[in-house]
Design a protein around this motif. Structure first.
Motif, PDB file in Angstrom:
ATOM      1  N   GLY A  92       0.816  -1.262  -0.047  1.00  0.00           N
ATOM      2  CA  GLY A  92      -0.036  -0.172  -0.121  1.00  0.00           C
ATOM      3  C   GLY A  92       0.945   1.191  -0.147  1.00  0.00           C
ATOM      4  O   GLY A  92       0.218   2.351   0.390  1.00  0.00           O
ATOM      5  N   THR A  93       1.898   1.369  -0.356  1.00  0.00           N
ATOM      6  CA  THR A  93       2.827   2.378  -0.737  1.00  0.00           C
ATOM      7  C   THR A  93       3.222   2.911  -1.757  1.00  0.00           C
ATOM      8  O   THR A  93       3.551   1.996  -2.561  1.00  0.00           O
ATOM      9  CB  THR A  93       4.337   2.099   0.057  1.00  0.00           C
ATOM     10  OG1 THR A  93       4.213   1.108   1.578  1.00  0.00           O
ATOM     11  CG2 THR A  93       5.282   3.143   0.328  1.00  0.00           C
ATOM     12  N   GLY A 119      -6.848   2.242  -3.231  1.00  0.00           N
ATOM     13  CA  GLY A 119      -6.647   1.470  -2.080  1.00  0.00           C
ATOM     14  C   GLY A 119      -5.145   1.631  -1.442  1.00  0.00           C
ATOM     15  O   GLY A 119      -4.923   0.714  -0.168  1.00  0.00           O
ATOM     16  N   THR A 127      -2.402   3.267   1.098  1.00  0.00           N
ATOM     17  CA  THR A 127      -2.475   3.776   2.244  1.00  0.00           C
ATOM     18  C   THR A 127      -1.552   4.711   2.845  1.00  0.00           C
ATOM     19  O   THR A 127      -1.515   5.559   3.801  1.00  0.00           O
ATOM     20  CB  THR A 127      -2.805   2.478   3.532  1.00  0.00           C
ATOM     21  OG1 THR A 127      -1.749   1.790   3.368  1.00  0.00           O
ATOM     22  CG2 THR A 127      -3.994   1.949   3.268  1.00  0.00           C
ATOM     23  N   ARG A 128      -0.176   4.517   2.144  1.00  0.00           N
ATOM     24  CA  ARG A 128       1.059   5.321   2.628  1.00  0.00           C
ATOM     25  C   ARG A 128       1.551   6.116   1.150  1.00  0.00           C
ATOM     26  O   ARG A 128       1.612   5.331   0.187  1.00  0.00           O
ATOM     27  CB  ARG A 128       1.982   4.579   3.214  1.00  0.00           C
ATOM     28  CG  ARG A 128       1.661   3.780   4.368  1.00  0.00           C
ATOM     29  CD  ARG A 128       2.691   2.575   4.428  1.00  0.00           C
ATOM     30  NE  ARG A 128       4.051   3.084   5.218  1.00  0.00           N
ATOM     31  CZ  ARG A 128       5.202   3.259   4.831  1.00  0.00           C
ATOM     32  NH1 ARG A 128       5.584   2.247   3.748  1.00  0.00           N
ATOM     33  NH2 ARG A 128       6.305   3.252   5.670  1.00  0.00           N
ATOM     34  N   GLY A 149      -7.532   9.262   3.998  1.00  0.00           N
ATOM     35  CA  GLY A 149      -7.151   8.085   4.525  1.00  0.00           C
ATOM     36  C   GLY A 149      -5.684   7.718   4.237  1.00  0.00           C
ATOM     37  O   GLY A 149      -5.522   6.359   4.555  1.00  0.00           O
ATOM     38  N   LEU A 150      -5.088   8.513   3.862  1.00  0.00           N
ATOM     39  CA  LEU A 150      -3.559   8.161   3.482  1.00  0.00           C
ATOM     40  C   LEU A 150      -2.636   8.941   4.207  1.00  0.00           C
ATOM     41  O   LEU A 150      -2.760   9.825   5.030  1.00  0.00           O
ATOM     42  CB  LEU A 150      -3.162   8.977   2.038  1.00  0.00           C
ATOM     43  CG  LEU A 150      -3.332   8.458   0.956  1.00  0.00           C
ATOM     44  CD1 LEU A 150      -2.744   9.540  -0.197  1.00  0.00           C
ATOM     45  CD2 LEU A 150      -2.480   6.896   0.664  1.00  0.00           C
ATOM     46  N   GLU A 151      -1.683   7.936   4.824  1.00  0.00           N
ATOM     47  CA  GLU A 151      -0.522   8.288   5.716  1.00  0.00           C
ATOM     48  C   GLU A 151       0.457   9.072   4.891  1.00  0.00           C
ATOM     49  O   GLU A 151       1.063   8.539   3.902  1.00  0.00           O
ATOM     50  CB  GLU A 151       0.052   7.065   6.294  1.00  0.00           C
ATOM     51  CG  GLU A 151       1.081   7.436   7.575  1.00  0.00           C
ATOM     52  CD  GLU A 151       1.868   6.209   8.024  1.00  0.00           C
ATOM     53  OE1 GLU A 151       2.502   6.320   8.721  1.00  0.00           O
ATOM     54  OE2 GLU A 151       1.191   5.092   7.687  1.00  0.00           O
ATOM     55  N   ALA A 177      -5.206   7.023  -3.361  1.00  0.00           N
ATOM     56  CA  ALA A 177      -6.349   6.557  -2.443  1.00  0.00           C
ATOM     57  C   ALA A 177      -7.376   5.712  -2.766  1.00  0.00           C
ATOM     58  O   ALA A 177      -7.889   4.707  -2.388  1.00  0.00           O
ATOM     59  CB  ALA A 177      -6.562   7.737  -1.367  1.00  0.00           C
TER      60      ALA A 177
END
Ligand code: TYD
Ligand code: MG
Length: 477
Positions: free
Chosen positions: A403-404, A433, A435-436, A453-455, A430
């Motif tokens: 998810g990077t 799907g 996340t980073r 919802g992303l770091e 995002a």
């Protein structure tokens, strides 16, 4: 009008000269100059030139006007039936515009334009001039392409607006255009058209330029949108058509991998929209279909593995998630091998040098292979950080956390530079799907990323970015 002095045109670059040379002074090709029979006739040719207005003696009326009083017409656009094509055109086909569609033979130009003709014919009159295939062949293809569309809507079989002409003689094509005055005319291809008044062969520079100019004069006068098909030559140039690039309003290139079914449509020039817009299609057995979620096409699909990194490239206004794969292995050559597919080799050399210098990795003793998934060409420097991460991950046999995504340009000093359209890229990541996101420092997008919802992991230098992305220090032994 008498014959004018001889006049020579280079068949490879289009340079003109009054004198004959064995070698073209413009491009240096040998034996490429061909005499053009009557250049003066070219400019004021026959029916396509407006008749002289005044009797010569009367002073001409002023034709210019203050810019403030010039009437503004809203730019109408015709929908081609392919939203992807419309977007690459800048929002649809502009009436009266001249568009060149180039690409390798067999890539699907005729299919694309015939399918568009089919849809356009529902809303306006269309003339399809096939200079390469017989009317029978085009009809067969039209049937094959039609079955899917016909199944969806009713009345599609009633294609009164689509006229087909199988002809290579320019004069006859011009006559037909003048008689029909269609809203859209498709010429497939400009290289196969032939002006009998010129001695040179079809497809030569002078023929291509002459045919296109004559078609354009007529089309502009009667507000017909012209789509010209042009083949690319071995050298990958729009040969012949290259000389048309200044003449036309838009140049689209249709490209793709011979071994894959997807096709990419790009605008390399567009007077009515942005360039670098990308449209993605897939060739199926019933013609081209649009790929509405192209990011999936360029993600490897096998999930995280060592030496893979995901970037968000931006093609025009379209963000695309793309997987990069690197393979770094001990070299058995005196000088290590480096290959890059889909990314410039010099860019790879530069990134390797930065990693060697700023992370102290002994990459000059390793071969390095880099590939972009899905056959896409990524030209953007925003891919640099992803390339660096893939290389380092392969070197250390590490897998990036799932998810990077990585976005950032690498400066020679090891700094991560900011990139354009970052918010758009984060939105796409995002949406798919992820996340980073590792991004350049100072983006100011932390709240936006949080909402998605992303770091958001910001980094100022390459070492910091890679430690953040990989979760371990790649430089530590
Ligand atoms: P074509 O449009 O004739 O290419 P171009 O005009 O650029 O030379 O496309 C030819 C290729 O596309 C040919 O190899 C067959 C394939 N094709 C399909 O796979 N499905 C189809 O429905 C059609 C019409 C063609
Ligand atoms: Mg064709």
């Amino acid at each position: 009008m008498g014959r004018s002095t001889p006049f020579y045109v280079c068949q490879s670059c289009g340079a003109q000269s009054r004198q004959f040379f064995g070698r073209c002074p413009g491009c240096g090709s040998w034996n490429s100059l061909v005499e053009q029979s009557n250049p003066a006739a070219d400019g004021r040719r026959r029916r396509t030139t407006p008749a002289p207005t005044a009797d010569g003696a009367a002073p001409r009326a002023r034709r210019s006007e203050p810019i403030q009083t010039v009437g503004e017409r809203p730019l109408l656009r015709l929908a081609t039936g392919f939203p992807e094509l419309d977007r690459v055109l800048g929002g649809g086909l502009v009436p009266g515009s001249l568009v060149l569609v180039g690409g390798d033979p067999g890539i699907g130009k005729s299919t694309l334009l015939l399918q568009s003709a089919r849809s356009l014919a529902d809303v306006c009159s269309v003339l399809y001039v096939s200079a390469e295939e017989s009317a029978q062949q085009v009809k067969l293809r039209w049937r094959r392409l039609g079955t899917e569309q016909a199944a969806e809507g009713e009345g599609v079989s009633d294609q009164a607006g689509l006229q087909l002409l199988a002809e290579t003689d320019l004069e006859l094509v011009l006559q037909e255009l003048e008689a029909l005055r269609p809203a859209v005319a498709i010429i497939d291809s400009i290289q196969a058209l032939h002006d009998a008044e010129l001695s040179s062969a079809p497809g030569s520079v002078s023929q291509v330029r002459d045919c296109a100019a004559a078609l354009q004069r007529l089309a502009k006068r009667q507000d017909t949108a012209l789509l010209l098909v042009g083949h690319v030559t071995k050298e990958g140039m729009l040969a012949g058509p290259k000389v048309l690039e200044h003449l036309v309003d838009a140049v689209l290139t249709f490209e793709g991998d011979r071994f894959a079914s997807h096709r990419l449509l790009r605008a390399v020039k567009n007077r009515f929209g942005a360039t670098h817009e990308l449209g993605v299609f897939e060739m199926r057995d019933r013609g081209l279909v649009e790929v509405t979620n192209p990011s999936e096409l360029f993600l490897g699909g096998e999930g995280p593995c060592a030496g893979t990194a995901t970037i968000v490239a931006c093609e025009g206004t379209r963000p695309l998630l793309v997987d990069l794969q690197a393979l770094v292995s001990t070299t058995s050559y005196a000088s290590p091998r480096r290959t890059a597919t889909g990314i410039g080799i010099n860019r790879l050399h530069q990134i390797l040098a930065v990693l060697e210098k700023h992370l102290g990795l002994p990459l000059s003793r390793f071969d390095c292979y880099l590939a972009v998934a899905g056959g896409l060409d990524v030209e953007e420097p925003a891919a640099d950080l992803g390339v660096a991460a893939a290389v380092v991950a392969s070197y250390r046999d590490l897998t990036l956390p799932a998810g990077t995504v990585l976005v950032g340009e690498l400066g020679l000093g090891g700094q991560i530079r900011s990139v354009g359209q970052l918010e758009l890229r984060l939105q796409e990541a995002a949406r798919l799907g992820f996340t980073r996101a590792v991004v350049p420092r100072g983006s100011g997008l932390a709240p936006a990323a949080a909402a998605l919802g992303l770091e958001l992991l910001e980094a100022g230098g390459v070492a910091e970015a890679l430690v953040t992305a990989l979760g371990v220090d790649p430089a530590a032994d």
